[in-house]
Write a protein that holds these residues in place. Structure first.
Motif, PDB file in Angstrom:
ATOM      1  N   CYS A 179       0.608  -0.975   0.006  1.00 42.84           N
ATOM      2  CA  CYS A 179      -0.015  -0.002   0.147  1.00 42.84           C
ATOM      3  C   CYS A 179       0.312   1.266   0.168  1.00 42.84           C
ATOM      4  O   CYS A 179       2.033   1.179   0.438  1.00 42.84           O
ATOM      5  CB  CYS A 179      -0.972  -0.214   1.362  1.00 42.84           C
ATOM      6  N   CYS A 182      -0.137   3.519   3.638  1.00 43.69           N
ATOM      7  CA  CYS A 182       0.263   3.092   4.539  1.00 43.69           C
ATOM      8  C   CYS A 182       1.878   1.904   4.685  1.00 43.69           C
ATOM      9  O   CYS A 182       2.109   1.708   5.786  1.00 43.69           O
ATOM     10  CB  CYS A 182      -0.751   2.309   6.188  1.00 43.69           C
ATOM     11  N   GLN A 184       1.209  -1.210   3.809  1.00 41.75           N
ATOM     12  CA  GLN A 184       1.177  -2.805   4.264  1.00 41.75           C
ATOM     13  C   GLN A 184       1.657  -3.093   3.005  1.00 41.75           C
ATOM     14  O   GLN A 184       0.941  -2.741   1.535  1.00 41.75           O
ATOM     15  CB  GLN A 184      -0.131  -2.999   4.655  1.00 41.75           C
ATOM     16  N   HIS A 195      -8.527  -4.927   2.044  1.00 42.92           N
ATOM     17  CA  HIS A 195      -8.169  -3.531   2.028  1.00 42.92           C
ATOM     18  C   HIS A 195      -8.217  -1.828   2.169  1.00 42.92           C
ATOM     19  O   HIS A 195      -8.546  -1.087   2.356  1.00 42.92           O
ATOM     20  CB  HIS A 195      -6.146  -3.155   2.417  1.00 42.92           C
ATOM     21  N   LEU A 198     -10.978  -1.526   3.720  1.00 37.96           N
ATOM     22  CA  LEU A 198     -10.770  -0.985   4.961  1.00 37.96           C
ATOM     23  C   LEU A 198     -10.593   0.230   5.693  1.00 37.96           C
ATOM     24  O   LEU A 198     -10.837   0.354   6.564  1.00 37.96           O
ATOM     25  CB  LEU A 198     -10.328  -3.002   6.421  1.00 37.96           C
ATOM     26  N   THR A 199      -9.562   0.706   4.521  1.00 35.06           N
ATOM     27  CA  THR A 199      -8.713   1.578   5.602  1.00 35.06           C
ATOM     28  C   THR A 199      -9.157   3.131   3.811  1.00 35.06           C
ATOM     29  O   THR A 199      -9.484   4.548   4.213  1.00 35.06           O
ATOM     30  CB  THR A 199      -7.334   1.711   4.357  1.00 35.06           C
ATOM     31  N   HIS A 201      -8.437   3.066   1.039  1.00 36.20           N
ATOM     32  CA  HIS A 201      -6.435   3.755  -0.071  1.00 36.20           C
ATOM     33  C   HIS A 201      -6.900   2.607  -1.157  1.00 36.20           C
ATOM     34  O   HIS A 201      -6.627   1.586  -0.730  1.00 36.20           O
ATOM     35  CB  HIS A 201      -5.697   2.815   1.013  1.00 36.20           C
TER      36      HIS A 201
END
Length: 208
Positions: A179, A182, A184, A195, A198-199, A201
């Motif tokens: 990512c 962040c 990840q 992901h 959830l974020t 992003h």
């Protein structure tokens, strides 16, 4: 026009599908904002066809989503753009070497070609020689009897086959991404989608 089929690289900015189509249709590499609007207008005008089951989200949510310059396009958008321009779109997949033909069976007389590597779309064009400038590209081809466009499709298939053998594609089931927001790491398209949900992003880079 004899020559070679060349791959015209489109910038990796999450709008590659739209700019690849803009190039093959109009020789314009900056059509993405306009084509996103075309797609949103088409979808919102026909909520029966473009329902939640078809889109994977509500009609309104989809229209907001596709206007986001960080969101990618795919099959739904290609089908709409084929109708919008009144031309078939041949989308070649390097990983499978498959060609998905949008607009087929609608009596369209012209075709354009794009190529997909699992993450990214580029344009395909016929040029007089390998390093010819883009100004001389032919990107629109007449569809002849039996749905063929002649030499261009054969050369495109050869280019796709060579890219496949060189493994110039991303296996979206098993690729590794990081990512960009962040940092990840995620594996595969499914984890990347989770992901993003959830974020929020949506900026991923592939890494090995």
């Amino acid at each position: 026009m004899d020559g070679v089929v060349v791959r015209r690289i489109i910038p990796s900015d999450n709008s590659c599908l739209f700019n690849a189509i803009g190039y093959v249709m109009e020789h314009n590499l900056t059509k993405a904002p306009e084509l996103r609007q075309v797609i949103a207008a088409t979808v919102i005008s026909d909520p029966v066809t473009y329902n939640e089951a078809f889109l994977g989200k509500t009609n309104h949510e989809y229209c907001q989503w596709i206007m986001d310059p960080d969101k990618w396009g795919g099959a739904i958008e290609l089908a709409i753009l084929s109708d919008y321009y009144g031309r078939e779109i041949a989308a070649y997949d390097i990983q499978t070497t498959r060609c998905d033909l949008y607009g087929q069976g609608k009596g369209l007389s012209e075709r354009v070609m794009v190529i997909y590597d699992g993450l990214h779309y580029d344009s395909l064009a016929m040029a007089p020689f390998e390093d010819a400038p883009m100004e001389v590209d032919q990107t629109i081809f007449n569809v002849h009897n039996y749905g063929q466009i002649g030499l261009a499709s054969k050369l495109a298939e050869r280019l796709v086959g060579e890219a496949h053998r060189a493994r110039k594609f991303t296996d979206t089931g098993n690729f590794t991404l990081r990512c960009g927001v962040c940092q990840q790491g995620v594996v595969g398209q499914k984890e990347a989608v989770e992901h993003a949900k959830l974020t929020g992003h949506a900026n991923f880079q592939e890494y090995s």
